[in-house]
Design an enzyme around this catalytic site. Structure first.
Site, PDB file in Angstrom:
ATOM      1  N   CYS A   2     -20.168  -1.454  -1.329  1.00  0.00           N
ATOM      2  CA  CYS A   2     -21.168  -0.738  -2.118  1.00  0.00           C
ATOM      3  C   CYS A   2     -22.213  -0.229  -1.145  1.00  0.00           C
ATOM      4  O   CYS A   2     -22.218  -0.597   0.025  1.00  0.00           O
ATOM      5  CB  CYS A   2     -21.865  -1.663  -3.111  1.00  0.00           C
ATOM      6  SG  CYS A   2     -20.755  -2.474  -4.269  1.00  0.00           S
ATOM      7  N   ARG A  27     -19.357   4.910   0.136  1.00  0.00           N
ATOM      8  CA  ARG A  27     -19.145   3.458   0.079  1.00  0.00           C
ATOM      9  C   ARG A  27     -18.754   2.981  -1.326  1.00  0.00           C
ATOM     10  O   ARG A  27     -18.388   1.819  -1.505  1.00  0.00           O
ATOM     11  CB  ARG A  27     -20.411   2.716   0.521  1.00  0.00           C
ATOM     12  CG  ARG A  27     -20.827   3.019   1.947  1.00  0.00           C
ATOM     13  CD  ARG A  27     -22.011   2.180   2.339  1.00  0.00           C
ATOM     14  NE  ARG A  27     -21.726   0.767   2.254  1.00  0.00           N
ATOM     15  CZ  ARG A  27     -21.081   0.068   3.181  1.00  0.00           C
ATOM     16  NH1 ARG A  27     -20.676   0.667   4.282  1.00  0.00           N
ATOM     17  NH2 ARG A  27     -20.858  -1.208   3.027  1.00  0.00           N
ATOM     18  N   TRP A  74     -19.162  -0.047  -5.946  1.00  0.00           N
ATOM     19  CA  TRP A  74     -17.689  -0.030  -5.972  1.00  0.00           C
ATOM     20  C   TRP A  74     -17.331  -1.402  -6.524  1.00  0.00           C
ATOM     21  O   TRP A  74     -17.451  -2.411  -5.846  1.00  0.00           O
ATOM     22  CB  TRP A  74     -17.150   0.183  -4.566  1.00  0.00           C
ATOM     23  CG  TRP A  74     -15.653   0.251  -4.493  1.00  0.00           C
ATOM     24  CD1 TRP A  74     -14.796  -0.738  -4.106  1.00  0.00           C
ATOM     25  CD2 TRP A  74     -14.850   1.376  -4.796  1.00  0.00           C
ATOM     26  NE1 TRP A  74     -13.507  -0.270  -4.159  1.00  0.00           N
ATOM     27  CE2 TRP A  74     -13.503   1.012  -4.581  1.00  0.00           C
ATOM     28  CE3 TRP A  74     -15.129   2.679  -5.252  1.00  0.00           C
ATOM     29  CZ2 TRP A  74     -12.444   1.899  -4.793  1.00  0.00           C
ATOM     30  CZ3 TRP A  74     -14.065   3.543  -5.456  1.00  0.00           C
ATOM     31  CH2 TRP A  74     -12.744   3.152  -5.227  1.00  0.00           C
ATOM     32  N   ASN A 100     -24.374  -6.041  -2.017  1.00  0.00           N
ATOM     33  CA  ASN A 100     -23.066  -5.582  -1.560  1.00  0.00           C
ATOM     34  C   ASN A 100     -22.324  -6.805  -1.047  1.00  0.00           C
ATOM     35  O   ASN A 100     -22.846  -7.526  -0.205  1.00  0.00           O
ATOM     36  CB  ASN A 100     -23.251  -4.541  -0.448  1.00  0.00           C
ATOM     37  CG  ASN A 100     -21.928  -4.155   0.196  1.00  0.00           C
ATOM     38  OD1 ASN A 100     -20.894  -4.170  -0.452  1.00  0.00           O
ATOM     39  ND2 ASN A 100     -21.983  -3.810   1.469  1.00  0.00           N
ATOM     40  N   GLY A 101     -21.118  -7.035  -1.550  1.00  0.00           N
ATOM     41  CA  GLY A 101     -20.348  -8.193  -1.085  1.00  0.00           C
ATOM     42  C   GLY A 101     -19.787  -8.967  -2.265  1.00  0.00           C
ATOM     43  O   GLY A 101     -19.734  -8.466  -3.387  1.00  0.00           O
ATOM     44  N   GLU A 481       6.696   3.208   6.447  1.00  0.00           N
ATOM     45  CA  GLU A 481       5.297   3.619   6.375  1.00  0.00           C
ATOM     46  C   GLU A 481       4.887   4.404   7.624  1.00  0.00           C
ATOM     47  O   GLU A 481       4.158   5.396   7.546  1.00  0.00           O
ATOM     48  CB  GLU A 481       4.406   2.375   6.178  1.00  0.00           C
ATOM     49  CG  GLU A 481       2.918   2.640   6.136  1.00  0.00           C
ATOM     50  CD  GLU A 481       2.452   3.588   5.035  1.00  0.00           C
ATOM     51  OE1 GLU A 481       3.263   3.972   4.175  1.00  0.00           O
ATOM     52  OE2 GLU A 481       1.269   3.963   5.062  1.00  0.00           O
ATOM     53  N   LYS A 485       3.408   8.210   7.478  1.00  0.00           N
ATOM     54  CA  LYS A 485       2.123   8.596   8.073  1.00  0.00           C
ATOM     55  C   LYS A 485       2.297   9.813   8.974  1.00  0.00           C
ATOM     56  O   LYS A 485       1.498  10.732   8.942  1.00  0.00           O
ATOM     57  CB  LYS A 485       1.501   7.440   8.889  1.00  0.00           C
ATOM     58  CG  LYS A 485       0.941   6.285   8.089  1.00  0.00           C
ATOM     59  CD  LYS A 485      -0.382   6.575   7.420  1.00  0.00           C
ATOM     60  CE  LYS A 485      -0.227   7.054   6.016  1.00  0.00           C
ATOM     61  NZ  LYS A 485       0.029   6.168   4.933  1.00  0.00           N
ATOM     62  N   GLU A 488       2.966  12.999   6.904  1.00  0.00           N
ATOM     63  CA  GLU A 488       1.896  13.561   6.072  1.00  0.00           C
ATOM     64  C   GLU A 488       0.701  14.065   6.858  1.00  0.00           C
ATOM     65  O   GLU A 488       0.054  15.003   6.425  1.00  0.00           O
ATOM     66  CB  GLU A 488       1.481  12.609   4.936  1.00  0.00           C
ATOM     67  CG  GLU A 488       0.863  11.326   5.356  1.00  0.00           C
ATOM     68  CD  GLU A 488       0.489  10.453   4.152  1.00  0.00           C
ATOM     69  OE1 GLU A 488       0.371  10.952   3.030  1.00  0.00           O
ATOM     70  OE2 GLU A 488       0.295   9.249   4.371  1.00  0.00           O
ATOM     71  N   HIS A 504      25.881   4.115  10.541  1.00  0.00           N
ATOM     72  CA  HIS A 504      26.722   4.633   9.454  1.00  0.00           C
ATOM     73  C   HIS A 504      26.467   6.125   9.198  1.00  0.00           C
ATOM     74  O   HIS A 504      26.811   6.641   8.145  1.00  0.00           O
ATOM     75  CB  HIS A 504      26.476   3.817   8.188  1.00  0.00           C
ATOM     76  CG  HIS A 504      26.867   2.376   8.355  1.00  0.00           C
ATOM     77  ND1 HIS A 504      28.174   1.969   8.482  1.00  0.00           N
ATOM     78  CD2 HIS A 504      26.122   1.250   8.490  1.00  0.00           C
ATOM     79  CE1 HIS A 504      28.233   0.652   8.659  1.00  0.00           C
ATOM     80  NE2 HIS A 504      26.973   0.197   8.668  1.00  0.00           N
ATOM     81  N   LYS A 603      -5.361  13.034  -2.850  1.00  0.00           N
ATOM     82  CA  LYS A 603      -5.549  11.588  -2.722  1.00  0.00           C
ATOM     83  C   LYS A 603      -4.911  10.862  -3.901  1.00  0.00           C
ATOM     84  O   LYS A 603      -4.283   9.828  -3.745  1.00  0.00           O
ATOM     85  CB  LYS A 603      -7.048  11.271  -2.613  1.00  0.00           C
ATOM     86  CG  LYS A 603      -7.358   9.791  -2.386  1.00  0.00           C
ATOM     87  CD  LYS A 603      -6.928   9.340  -0.999  1.00  0.00           C
ATOM     88  CE  LYS A 603      -7.107   7.849  -0.790  1.00  0.00           C
ATOM     89  NZ  LYS A 603      -6.284   7.370   0.333  1.00  0.00           N
TER      90      LYS A 603
HETATM   91  O1  M6R Z   1      -2.994   5.665  -5.548  1.00  0.00           O
HETATM   92  P1  M6R Z   1      -1.565   5.239  -5.290  1.00  0.00           P
HETATM   93  O2  M6R Z   1      -1.457   4.095  -4.373  1.00  0.00           O
HETATM   94  O3  M6R Z   1      -0.796   5.054  -6.551  1.00  0.00           O
HETATM   95  O4  M6R Z   1      -0.921   6.492  -4.549  1.00  0.00           O
HETATM   96  C1  M6R Z   1       0.445   6.540  -4.296  1.00  0.00           C
HETATM   97  C2  M6R Z   1       0.779   7.658  -3.329  1.00  0.00           C
HETATM   98  O5  M6R Z   1       0.441   8.895  -3.859  1.00  0.00           O
HETATM   99  C3  M6R Z   1       0.053   7.479  -1.978  1.00  0.00           C
HETATM  100  O6  M6R Z   1       0.361   6.248  -1.402  1.00  0.00           O
HETATM  101  C4  M6R Z   1       0.445   8.596  -1.002  1.00  0.00           C
HETATM  102  O7  M6R Z   1       1.776   8.423  -0.630  1.00  0.00           O
HETATM  103  C5  M6R Z   1      -0.491   8.606   0.199  1.00  0.00           C
HETATM  104  N1  M6R Z   1      -0.703   9.952   0.610  1.00  0.00           N
HETATM  105  C6  M6R Z   1       0.015   7.842   1.359  1.00  0.00           C
HETATM  106  O8  M6R Z   1      -0.747   7.975   2.495  1.00  0.00           O
END
Ligand code: M6R
Length: 608
Positions: A2, A27, A74, A100-101, A481, A485, A488, A504, A603
């Site tokens: 927060c 925050r 938050w 905050n905490g 993952e 990364k 994207e 395979h 996002k």
């Molecule tokens: O908010 P969520 O965790 O449900 O989002 C899922 C995906 O849209 C999210 O993880 C997306 O793949 C990100 N861009 C990964 O970095």
């Protein structure tokens, strides 16, 4: 996470608090409020929603107070509504507190305060502080805050005002950030520098377990025994934009470096004194936990990779069969569900439409639904039977980083909790895992020290077009993952693949120029993993290995190595993914890309 801001001095405080809160909105932003000392009282104005909503609420207010505190929230305890917004007050309304905490022993303190006649308005842990201070009305405010700090366990950054000491804000810090802005005839208190950078560039740094009395004419810092401590002061050289990013060039890098704290917060208060996992908020009775005969874990994107890791942990520790599903596929395949099925939905935002639609479908078949999310009161948490929150704080970079590692940790906690509830693991095994988990924040910190090395290493691959990320067992989700990364944020083709499956088919793609990143940390299949990497090396690929410190056998197979500290196999994804986040980050930077806002992405994805 927060944001707190406080001011004492000659200026009208209302607009100053609002501008400070705007600078701290990164925050948290589910609700906000201010407490302004006006004459012999304190006006508290709070509002659910972003700072703009609070500003609208304050429009036309006539007060001219010059001492005040503000907070942008938050949520961690209690829904993000106006009642739970800070600042919180005591029964007499003479005290206002922004926090905050997480106060770990808040429920015991609350029970005790209720017993002695206090009436609570909110569901927050913070409100206990206001009532505790009320009970010490005869002490100077500074003394009563000191007494609170001695009683409260957990992480606290506090800003407190009391109506009988109108030119004073008392701050306190343990575990959560709090800095002091030093002005001329005015002083500031804030969670972060941007809140006061417009007014002063001089600041004092507070250590943990310090109390600070902030008055217009100066600040006094003391320890928990009341001894005066001289704080370190410094001039701030950052401009406002870099200050908002904590001196980092982007939110993504800042969030990568916030992971030790985010993991620490996610673990906080979730172990009991017997060294077992305690998930008080989970609100699932043991009988239900014992009734499950299978588990589905459903998610998208990065959260799906946390689901993949969870399969290894839940199956190994609880012996329950686990299916993992990409949310957008789940309900179209007619899955077999009933009232003995546990469904776990993982979503950092808690608002991803695919995930919501999938878990709603599953829930309607009579399953038990647990949400693992970073957003209190998100749609996913509201619709679930129980919620386990990750406590990563808001993540602004589109690429998930700290929300991923906290999801891993939350799923490990949940798996251990289920194992205990179902009696599938001995206490000693759980206790060992708990001990190892408590080391993770420091281990991630250690992994982060290699950022410069990874930058230098990755620069030589800026023009490579083909990457494979390989892993086996619990390292396979890490590889997935790492590839996501890179795709994207660096817009580079990258395949995440189980190392043993390469032979395979995909091995046909391996040739000189292809970079193969292998995750070969501690694992019962590490030998097999290294053999698979030898197969890649024999085909002239560039081999990069993420290894456990001191692994000379692994080092011999690789062109480049990145070491992470040793962790038990099922916990090692938490540290192993950090170098891969950094690799993607530095490659994207080398390619001149905007890592915080990669093209074509949002996002939170709220379309199917
Ligand atoms: O908010 P969520 O965790 O449900 O989002 C899922 C995906 O849209 C999210 O993880 C997306 O793949 C990100 N861009 C990964 O970095």
């Amino acid at each position: 996470m927060c944001g707190i801001v406080g001011y004492v001095g000659p200026r009208p405080v209302q607009s100053l608090l609002i501008s400070g809160l705007r600078r701290l909105e990164y925050r948290g932003y589910d609700s906000a409020g201010v407490a302004i000392v006006e004459g012999s009282g304190i006006d508290v104005i709070r509002k659910a929603g972003r700072i703009a909503e609070l500003e609208a609420e304050l429009a036309g207010r006539s007060g001219q107070g010059t001492t005040g505190i503000g907070h942008t929230r938050w949520a961690t305890h209690g829904a993000p509504n106006t009642i739970n917004a800070h600042p919180h007050r005591d029964c007499s309304q003479n005290v206002a507190v922004a926090h905050n905490g997480i106060i770990e022993n808040w429920s015991n303190l609350k029970a005790e305060l209720i017993e002695s006649g206090h009436v609570f308005q909110s569901d927050t842990d913070t409100e206990v502080v206001a009532h505790l201070i009320e009970d010490m009305a005869d002490l100077p405010l500074e003394e009563s805050v000191r007494a609170v700090m001695r009683r409260a366990e957990g992480a606290l950054a506090l800003a407190v005002v009391r109506s009988d000491e109108p030119d004073l804000i008392v701050g306190a810090r343990r575990g959560s950030p709090l800095v002091v802005g030093l002005g001329d005839g005015e002083n500031f208190l804030a969670s972060d520098i941007p809140a006061f950078l417009e007014y002063t560039r001089r600041m004092a740094v507070l250590d943990d377990d310090r109390i600070v009395a902030v008055r217009p004419e100066g600040v006094t810092v003391t320890d928990l025994d009341g001894a005066v401590v001289e704080p370190a002061t410094r001039e701030i050289e950052w401009d406002l934009e870099s200050a908002e990013k904590g001196g980092f060039p982007d939110f993504m890098l800042k969030e990568i470096f916030e992971q030790p704290g985010a993991i620490r917060d996610t673990l906080r208060g979730r172990f009991d004194s017997d060294g077992l996992v305690r998930l008080r908020e989970l609100d699932l009775d043991l009988e239900t936990a014992r009734s499950f005969n299978k588990v589905f874990v459903i998610a998208c994107g990065t959260s799906y990779h946390a689901a993949m890791m969870a399969k290894y942990a839940i199956e190994r520790w609880t012996r329950l069969p686990v299916e993992i599903d990409i949310a957008s596929e789940f309900r179209y395949r007619d899955p077999v569900l009933d009232d003995k099925t546990l469904v776990i939905g993982i979503s950092q935002s808690g608002e991803t439409l695919d995930t919501l639609a999938a878990v709603r479908y599953a829930h309607a078949q009579g399953t038990t639904l647990i949400a693992v999310t970073n957003v209190v009161d998100s749609a996913l948490s509201r619709e679930s039977d129980a919620v386990l929150y990750t406590r990563a704080g808001p993540e602004i970079g589109v690429a998930a980083t700290k929300t991923f590692t906290t999801q891993l940790v939350a799923m490990q906690l949940l798996a251990l909790w289920l194992a205990h509830a179902r009696g599938s693991l001995d206490d000693a095994v759980i206790q060992n895992a708990v001990t190892a988990m408590s080391l993770l924040p420091d281990q991630v910190e250690q992994a982060l020290t290699q950022s410069d090395q990874i930058r230098e290493m990755s620069e030589q691959w800026a023009d490579r077009r083909d990457f494979f990320f390989l892993g086996r067992s619990a390292a396979f989700p890490v590889a997935m993952e790492g590839a996501l990364k890179l795709k994207e944020i660096a817009y580079v083709r990258a395949e995440g693949y189980p190392a043993g499956e390469m032979k395979h088919g995909p091995i046909a793609l391996i040739e000189e120029g292809v970079v193969v990143v292998g995750v070969a940390t501690n694992s019962h299949v590490k030998g097999k993993m290294l053999s698979n990497m030898e197969e890649m090396r024999a085909r002239a690929a560039t081999i990069v290995l993420v290894l456990t410190e001191g692994d000379a056998e692994g080092e011999a197979v690789a062109d480049e190595v990145i070491f992470v500290p040793w962790a038990p196999e099922l916990l090692s994804p938490v540290t192993a993914v950090v170098p891969l986040q950094l690799l993607a980050y530095w490659l994207a930077k080398k390619r001149g890309l905007d890592v915080d806002k990669p093209r074509n992405l949002a996002k939170t994805v709220t379309v199917e």
